[in-house]
Design a protein around this motif. Structure first.
Motif, PDB file in Angstrom:
ATOM      1  N   GLY A   1       0.815  -1.210   0.000  1.00 12.73           N
ATOM      2  CA  GLY A   1       0.000   0.000   0.000  1.00 12.73           C
ATOM      3  C   GLY A   1       0.846   1.256   0.000  1.00 12.73           C
ATOM      4  N   ALA A   2       1.946   1.236   0.745  1.00 15.27           N
ATOM      5  CA  ALA A   2       2.856   2.388   0.756  1.00 15.27           C
ATOM      6  C   ALA A   2       3.462   2.607  -0.628  1.00 15.27           C
ATOM      7  N   GLN A   3       3.742   1.514  -1.346  1.00 17.74           N
ATOM      8  CA  GLN A   3       4.245   1.617  -2.716  1.00 17.74           C
ATOM      9  C   GLN A   3       3.224   2.300  -3.615  1.00 17.74           C
ATOM     10  N   VAL A   4       1.982   1.901  -3.486  1.00 14.46           N
ATOM     11  CA  VAL A   4       0.917   2.476  -4.306  1.00 14.46           C
ATOM     12  C   VAL A   4       0.755   3.965  -4.022  1.00 14.46           C
ATOM     13  N   ASP A   5       0.714   4.325  -2.747  1.00 19.35           N
ATOM     14  CA  ASP A   5       0.607   5.741  -2.374  1.00 19.35           C
ATOM     15  C   ASP A   5       1.747   6.561  -2.974  1.00 19.35           C
ATOM     16  N   ALA A   6       2.973   6.069  -2.818  1.00 19.05           N
ATOM     17  CA  ALA A   6       4.144   6.812  -3.288  1.00 19.05           C
ATOM     18  C   ALA A   6       4.132   6.962  -4.802  1.00 19.05           C
ATOM     19  N   ALA A   7       3.715   5.913  -5.515  1.00 21.87           N
ATOM     20  CA  ALA A   7       3.684   5.974  -6.973  1.00 21.87           C
ATOM     21  C   ALA A   7       2.624   6.956  -7.469  1.00 21.87           C
ATOM     22  N   ILE A   8       1.459   6.960  -6.828  1.00 21.01           N
ATOM     23  CA  ILE A   8       0.400   7.909  -7.214  1.00 21.01           C
ATOM     24  C   ILE A   8       0.847   9.338  -6.939  1.00 21.01           C
ATOM     25  N   ASN A   9       1.466   9.559  -5.800  1.00 21.67           N
ATOM     26  CA  ASN A   9       1.974  10.899  -5.473  1.00 21.67           C
ATOM     27  C   ASN A   9       3.012  11.349  -6.490  1.00 21.67           C
ATOM     28  N   LEU A  10       3.900  10.434  -6.899  1.00 22.08           N
ATOM     29  CA  LEU A  10       4.910  10.777  -7.891  1.00 22.08           C
ATOM     30  C   LEU A  10       4.259  11.120  -9.225  1.00 22.08           C
ATOM     31  N   PHE A  11       3.271  10.327  -9.640  1.00 16.82           N
ATOM     32  CA  PHE A  11       2.607  10.614 -10.919  1.00 16.82           C
ATOM     33  C   PHE A  11       1.973  12.001 -10.890  1.00 16.82           C
ATOM     34  N   MET A  12       1.267  12.323  -9.816  1.00 17.68           N
ATOM     35  CA  MET A  12       0.573  13.611  -9.753  1.00 17.68           C
ATOM     36  C   MET A  12       1.556  14.768  -9.599  1.00 17.68           C
ATOM     37  N   LYS A  13       2.700  14.514  -8.985  1.00 17.58           N
ATOM     38  CA  LYS A  13       3.744  15.537  -8.921  1.00 17.58           C
ATOM     39  C   LYS A  13       4.284  15.840 -10.313  1.00 17.58           C
ATOM     40  N   ARG A  14       4.421  14.798 -11.115  1.00 20.43           N
ATOM     41  CA  ARG A  14       4.949  14.965 -12.475  1.00 20.43           C
ATOM     42  C   ARG A  14       3.915  15.530 -13.437  1.00 20.43           C
ATOM     43  N   HIS A  15       2.652  15.128 -13.286  1.00 20.77           N
ATOM     44  CA  HIS A  15       1.641  15.440 -14.297  1.00 20.77           C
ATOM     45  C   HIS A  15       0.527  16.361 -13.802  1.00 20.77           C
ATOM     46  N   GLY A  16       0.601  16.766 -12.558  1.00 19.40           N
ATOM     47  CA  GLY A  16      -0.394  17.695 -12.037  1.00 19.40           C
ATOM     48  C   GLY A  16      -1.611  16.998 -11.459  1.00 19.40           C
ATOM     49  N   ASP A  17      -2.446  17.772 -10.774  1.00 15.03           N
ATOM     50  CA  ASP A  17      -3.642  17.213 -10.145  1.00 15.03           C
ATOM     51  C   ASP A  17      -4.921  17.703 -10.828  1.00 15.03           C
ATOM     52  N   VAL A  18      -4.787  18.121 -12.083  1.00 16.26           N
ATOM     53  CA  VAL A  18      -5.939  18.499 -12.901  1.00 16.26           C
ATOM     54  C   VAL A  18      -5.812  17.795 -14.243  1.00 16.26           C
ATOM     55  N   VAL A  19      -6.899  17.155 -14.685  1.00 16.20           N
ATOM     56  CA  VAL A  19      -6.898  16.502 -15.986  1.00 16.20           C
ATOM     57  C   VAL A  19      -8.192  16.861 -16.710  1.00 16.20           C
ATOM     58  N   ALA A  20      -8.058  17.343 -17.943  1.00 15.76           N
ATOM     59  CA  ALA A  20      -9.207  17.752 -18.763  1.00 15.76           C
ATOM     60  C   ALA A  20     -10.113  18.706 -17.995  1.00 15.76           C
ATOM     61  N   GLY A  21      -9.493  19.610 -17.236  1.00 11.28           N
ATOM     62  CA  GLY A  21     -10.245  20.611 -16.500  1.00 11.28           C
ATOM     63  C   GLY A  21     -10.849  20.153 -15.191  1.00 11.28           C
ATOM     64  N   ARG A  22     -10.555  18.935 -14.766  1.00  5.60           N
ATOM     65  CA  ARG A  22     -11.132  18.423 -13.524  1.00  5.60           C
ATOM     66  C   ARG A  22     -10.047  18.196 -12.485  1.00  5.60           C
ATOM     67  N   LYS A  23     -10.255  18.698 -11.311  1.00  8.64           N
ATOM     68  CA  LYS A  23      -9.355  18.487 -10.181  1.00  8.64           C
ATOM     69  C   LYS A  23      -9.420  17.015  -9.760  1.00  8.64           C
ATOM     70  N   VAL A  24      -8.264  16.390  -9.601  1.00  9.25           N
ATOM     71  CA  VAL A  24      -8.208  14.976  -9.252  1.00  9.25           C
ATOM     72  C   VAL A  24      -8.141  14.817  -7.739  1.00  9.25           C
ATOM     73  N   GLU A  25      -9.008  13.976  -7.206  1.00 12.90           N
ATOM     74  CA  GLU A  25      -9.017  13.678  -5.781  1.00 12.90           C
ATOM     75  C   GLU A  25      -8.924  12.154  -5.585  1.00 12.90           C
TER      76      GLU A  25
END
Length: 390
Positions: A43-67
């Protein structure tokens, strides 16, 4: 005056864009995984990977804030998984369900996805039973047969003539057992025995005594890895029972995963496994991924297959949302997934017509490199379907 007018137009444009963004509902991703208990490291691996992806690609996609809305299964608990997935759909109004650790949980969550008619993407579950129950689902991880078949082919071509199989007694283990035995016998090898062990507190000693008396060339093993202690307990018991000293080899499907490899220690040196990912994979994309992942965790975590699957799943969600102009319609998503391709740190992946993953499987050997244990790839089989040998 002209300059002031231009600034006013730009300011108005920014305000309009901000207002449009504010009007868009957030994209809510329901993440159901084990974040505590014996498999919390995954689970810690999954959390860290998602955080890394959103750090690289942002937390908005197609105008929608990702939660990201997380729920903790604590381990294989289908009743809990179904309840948590149901809460995410009805109370949290998530647009997609993902995560998914164990196959029993995957089947339970698939039922919620089907009833709610929302997509469900698996980051881990490796059994054949998941996708037939998930018409809006896709797999971004692996299947155990996908690994077991190339391993059986390699074993038969490498002078291993007799094998005893030992697998965990649940759906992925049974899939792996069948796939390995079928391919190994087809290639001329002999299966001299097999045993299925419980997921909880197996007494490896009694099984290993039986194996030692049979004297196979190797033991084929499937035990859930990703942070659990079964591979560590098995290897310890294997050595204590004198099987390694007698020349019996262990071959497996990922038991030397990077989350477990340090705990396995030098006893794992020389172990051969088949898997879809190694942190030592030699590509620029993977080198950057490993570097950034380890930096993001302060060097406290090593990258494993759990991390790369989570990262790729997020990449797929972003691309599919963009392709639908901000939406994530279940039926449209299921169609777009067929033939979906992605360049991954593990190598190229593709989702086939059954919404299952096609990818390269690597045969690896545990070696010590640069002061730490690594899964070093020495052979590969490209474009292996997850449906292989079911």
């Amino acid at each position: 005056m002209i300059k002031s007018f231009a600034i006013a137009i730009v300011s108005a444009s920014v305000l309009l864009q901000s207002a449009a963004l504010a009007e868009q509902a957030p994209l809510r991703i329901g993440l159901v995984y084990c974040f505590s208990g014996p498999f919390a490291l995954a689970g810690a691996q999954v959390d860290a990977a998602i955080n890394l992806f959103m750090k690289r690609h942002g937390d908005v996609v197609a105008g929608r804030k990702v939660e990201i809305v997380r729920r903790d299964t604590t381990g294989p608990a289908p009743d809990v998984a179904r309840r948590l997935a149901g809460e995410l759909v009805t109370r949290e109004k998530v647009d997609i369900l993902t995560g998914i650790d164990f196959t029993p949980n995957a089947v339970a969550i698939a039922a919620v996805s089907t009833e709610a008619k929302i997509p469900v993407f698996s980051m881990n579950a490796g059994s054949s039973v998941f996708l037939p129950k998930a018409p809006y689902g896709a797999r971004f991880s692996f299947s155990v047969p996908q690994q077991a078949v190339p391993l059986a082919s390699w074993a038969a071509s490498s002078g291993i003539k007799s094998v005893y199989s030992l697998v965990a007694d649940y759906s992925p283990g049974l899939d792996g057992e069948k796939a390995f035995q079928t391919e190994f016998k087809r290639a001329g090898g002999q299966i001299v025995g097999s045993v299925r062990v419980p997921l909880n507190n197996p007494d490896f000693g009694s099984y290993l005594q039986r194996i030692k008396e049979t004297k196979p060339d190797a033991v084929f093993v499937f035990l859930p890895s990703g942070g659990g202690d079964l591979p560590v307990l098995f290897l310890k018991a294997f050595n204590e029972a004198g099987l390694a000293a007698s020349g019996i080899k262990i071959i497996g499907t990922g038991e030397t995963d990077e989350v477990s490899i340090d705990a396995l220690g030098d006893a794992a040196l020389g172990m051969v496994t088949a898997s879809h990912y190694s942190a030592a994979h030699d590509s620029e994309l993977n080198k950057a991924f490993v570097r950034d992942f380890e930096a993001s965790t302060g060097g406290k975590q090593r990258v494993s297959f759990s991390a790369v699957a989570a990262y790729d799943t997020m990449a797929a969600i972003y691309k599919l949302v963009e392709a639908q102009g901000g939406r994530l319609d279940a039926e449209k998503t299921a169609e777009l997934l067929k033939g979906f391709k992605l360049d991954s740190p593990r190598g190229p992946i593709e989702i086939d017509g059954s919404r299952d993953i096609v990818q390269t499987i690597y045969i690896r050997r545990v070696e010590r490199r640069n002061g730490r244990l690594e899964n070093i790839e020495f052979s590969s089989v490209p474009n292996v379907p997850a449906t292989e040998a079911r």
